[in-house]
Design a protein around this motif. Structure first.
Motif, mmCIF file in Angstrom:
data_model
loop_
_atom_site.group_PDB
_atom_site.id
_atom_site.type_symbol
_atom_site.label_atom_id
_atom_site.label_comp_id
_atom_site.label_asym_id
_atom_site.label_seq_id
_atom_site.Cartn_x
_atom_site.Cartn_y
_atom_site.Cartn_z
ATOM 1 N N ALA A 57 0.836 -1.208 0.000
ATOM 2 C CA ALA A 57 0.000 0.000 0.000
ATOM 3 C C ALA A 57 0.864 1.249 0.000
ATOM 4 O O ALA A 57 0.581 2.217 -0.722
ATOM 5 C CB ALA A 57 -0.926 -0.002 1.208
ATOM 6 N N GLY A 58 1.941 1.242 0.778
ATOM 7 C CA GLY A 58 2.826 2.405 0.833
ATOM 8 C C GLY A 58 3.523 2.666 -0.489
ATOM 9 O O GLY A 58 3.545 3.792 -0.988
ATOM 10 N N ILE A 59 4.083 1.613 -1.072
ATOM 11 C CA ILE A 59 4.780 1.769 -2.351
ATOM 12 C C ILE A 59 3.797 2.152 -3.452
ATOM 13 O O ILE A 59 4.053 3.048 -4.251
ATOM 14 C CB ILE A 59 5.545 0.472 -2.711
ATOM 15 C CG1 ILE A 59 6.696 0.272 -1.727
ATOM 16 C CG2 ILE A 59 6.062 0.514 -4.140
ATOM 17 C CD1 ILE A 59 7.385 -1.072 -1.844
ATOM 18 N N GLY A 60 2.653 1.498 -3.480
ATOM 19 C CA GLY A 60 1.642 1.809 -4.495
ATOM 20 C C GLY A 60 1.108 3.216 -4.358
ATOM 21 O O GLY A 60 0.908 3.925 -5.347
ATOM 22 N N GLY A 61 0.887 3.654 -3.111
ATOM 23 C CA GLY A 61 0.399 5.011 -2.881
ATOM 24 C C GLY A 61 1.395 6.061 -3.338
ATOM 25 O O GLY A 61 1.035 7.048 -3.971
ATOM 26 N N ALA A 62 2.672 5.828 -3.030
ATOM 27 C CA ALA A 62 3.711 6.775 -3.451
ATOM 28 C C ALA A 62 3.832 6.825 -4.972
ATOM 29 O O ALA A 62 3.908 7.904 -5.570
ATOM 30 C CB ALA A 62 5.055 6.399 -2.827
ATOM 31 N N ALA A 63 3.824 5.657 -5.597
ATOM 32 C CA ALA A 63 3.925 5.615 -7.061
ATOM 33 C C ALA A 63 2.710 6.275 -7.708
ATOM 34 O O ALA A 63 2.840 7.039 -8.668
ATOM 35 C CB ALA A 63 4.062 4.174 -7.536
ATOM 36 N N GLY A 64 1.537 6.002 -7.178
ATOM 37 C CA GLY A 64 0.326 6.612 -7.716
ATOM 38 C C GLY A 64 0.314 8.118 -7.560
ATOM 39 O O GLY A 64 -0.103 8.850 -8.452
ATOM 40 N N TYR A 65 0.805 8.596 -6.409
ATOM 41 C CA TYR A 65 0.894 10.046 -6.184
ATOM 42 C C TYR A 65 1.809 10.689 -7.226
ATOM 43 O O TYR A 65 1.471 11.714 -7.815
ATOM 44 C CB TYR A 65 1.409 10.343 -4.775
ATOM 45 C CG TYR A 65 1.666 11.814 -4.542
ATOM 46 C CD1 TYR A 65 0.623 12.658 -4.175
ATOM 47 C CD2 TYR A 65 2.928 12.359 -4.721
ATOM 48 C CE1 TYR A 65 0.842 14.017 -3.985
ATOM 49 C CE2 TYR A 65 3.153 13.718 -4.540
ATOM 50 C CZ TYR A 65 2.111 14.531 -4.166
ATOM 51 O OH TYR A 65 2.331 15.877 -3.982
ATOM 52 N N LEU A 66 2.985 10.078 -7.439
ATOM 53 C CA LEU A 66 3.945 10.646 -8.400
ATOM 54 C C LEU A 66 3.375 10.672 -9.811
ATOM 55 O O LEU A 66 3.548 11.656 -10.539
ATOM 56 C CB LEU A 66 5.255 9.861 -8.358
ATOM 57 C CG LEU A 66 6.068 10.021 -7.068
ATOM 58 C CD1 LEU A 66 7.259 9.072 -7.063
ATOM 59 C CD2 LEU A 66 6.514 11.452 -6.869
ATOM 60 N N LEU A 67 2.686 9.618 -10.200
ATOM 61 C CA LEU A 67 2.075 9.599 -11.535
ATOM 62 C C LEU A 67 0.985 10.657 -11.656
ATOM 63 O O LEU A 67 0.890 11.363 -12.663
ATOM 64 C CB LEU A 67 1.508 8.212 -11.840
ATOM 65 C CG LEU A 67 2.541 7.119 -12.101
ATOM 66 C CD1 LEU A 67 1.860 5.754 -12.185
ATOM 67 C CD2 LEU A 67 3.328 7.400 -13.359
ATOM 68 N N GLY A 68 0.167 10.794 -10.621
ATOM 69 C CA GLY A 68 -0.881 11.811 -10.637
ATOM 70 C C GLY A 68 -0.312 13.215 -10.660
ATOM 71 O O GLY A 68 -0.814 14.094 -11.365
ATOM 72 N N LYS A 69 0.755 13.455 -9.903
ATOM 73 C CA LYS A 69 1.394 14.768 -9.876
ATOM 74 C C LYS A 69 1.977 15.111 -11.241
ATOM 75 O O LYS A 69 1.889 16.248 -11.704
ATOM 76 C CB LYS A 69 2.491 14.787 -8.804
ATOM 77 C CG LYS A 69 3.138 16.132 -8.605
ATOM 78 C CD LYS A 69 2.156 17.138 -8.044
ATOM 79 C CE LYS A 69 2.859 18.447 -7.735
ATOM 80 N NZ LYS A 69 1.918 19.546 -7.716
ATOM 81 N N HIS A 70 2.560 14.105 -11.902
ATOM 82 C CA HIS A 70 3.091 14.311 -13.251
ATOM 83 C C HIS A 70 1.971 14.746 -14.194
ATOM 84 O O HIS A 70 2.157 15.654 -15.010
ATOM 85 C CB HIS A 70 3.755 13.033 -13.757
ATOM 86 C CG HIS A 70 4.205 13.112 -15.183
ATOM 87 N ND1 HIS A 70 5.285 13.875 -15.585
ATOM 88 C CD2 HIS A 70 3.696 12.556 -16.305
ATOM 89 C CE1 HIS A 70 5.422 13.774 -16.892
ATOM 90 N NE2 HIS A 70 4.477 12.975 -17.354
ATOM 91 N N GLN A 71 0.805 14.117 -14.091
ATOM 92 C CA GLN A 71 -0.328 14.492 -14.936
ATOM 93 C C GLN A 71 -0.791 15.914 -14.645
ATOM 94 O O GLN A 71 -1.143 16.660 -15.562
ATOM 95 C CB GLN A 71 -1.490 13.506 -14.747
ATOM 96 C CG GLN A 71 -1.222 12.139 -15.324
ATOM 97 C CD GLN A 71 -1.053 12.196 -16.825
ATOM 98 O OE1 GLN A 71 -1.760 12.904 -17.518
ATOM 99 N NE2 GLN A 71 -0.082 11.455 -17.334
ATOM 100 N N GLU A 72 -0.791 16.307 -13.359
ATOM 101 C CA GLU A 72 -1.174 17.678 -13.005
ATOM 102 C C GLU A 72 -0.209 18.688 -13.615
ATOM 103 O O GLU A 72 -0.625 19.698 -14.180
ATOM 104 C CB GLU A 72 -1.170 17.856 -11.483
ATOM 105 C CG GLU A 72 -2.296 17.165 -10.777
ATOM 106 C CD GLU A 72 -2.154 17.242 -9.270
ATOM 107 O OE1 GLU A 72 -1.208 17.888 -8.756
ATOM 108 O OE2 GLU A 72 -2.995 16.648 -8.583
#
Length: 139
Positions: A57-72
């Protein structure tokens, strides 16, 4: 193994349900939520214990955050480019003022006679710099 797969599927389904019921304000938040749910499911399926689920969950959450931030960030760049194109088509110029916290404030100036008029009615004889506009519109 089948028990772990069933539990992982349940975690992913519950995470998806939470995502649909709660609205995220940004793509980075949405990415973090989806990533955490998927990572928890994968961690549970791979390790079969609570520790693996939490690590996933921690690794997935961090990776998902980074991908979402890149899209923003990509969307902000596109928005600025679109605004610049619209400015070329009109008698306005938008200057993006970078604030002390890193955010940006658009200041649209109207071309008038031999200068530019700001949103508060102030007149500039020449095109004002970002630093000039920060004094009036930045924080």
């Amino acid at each position: 193994m089948f028990r772990n797969l069933g539990l992982a599927t349940l975690v992913v389904i519950l995470s998806a349900g939470v995502l649909m019921m709660s609205g995220c304000e940004s793509k980075s938040q949405t990415g973090a939520l989806i990533g955490a749910g998927a990572g928890a499911g994968i961690g549970q399926a791979a390790g079969g214990d609570t520790e693996s689920t939490l690590i996933g969950a921690g690794i997935g959450g961090a990776a998902g955050y980074l991908l979402g931030k890149h899209q923003e960030d990509k969307q902000e760049d596109e928005d600025e480019r679109d605004q610049t194109y619209r400015n070329i088509q009109s008698d306005t110029v938008t200057v993006w003022v970078t604030n002390s916290n890193g955010s940006k404030t658009p200041v649209t100036l109207e071309k008038e006679n031999n200068g530019y008029v700001g949103p508060k009615g102030e007149f500039y004889e020449t095109m004002p710099s970002e630093a000039d506009l920060r004094k009036v519109y930045g924080f």
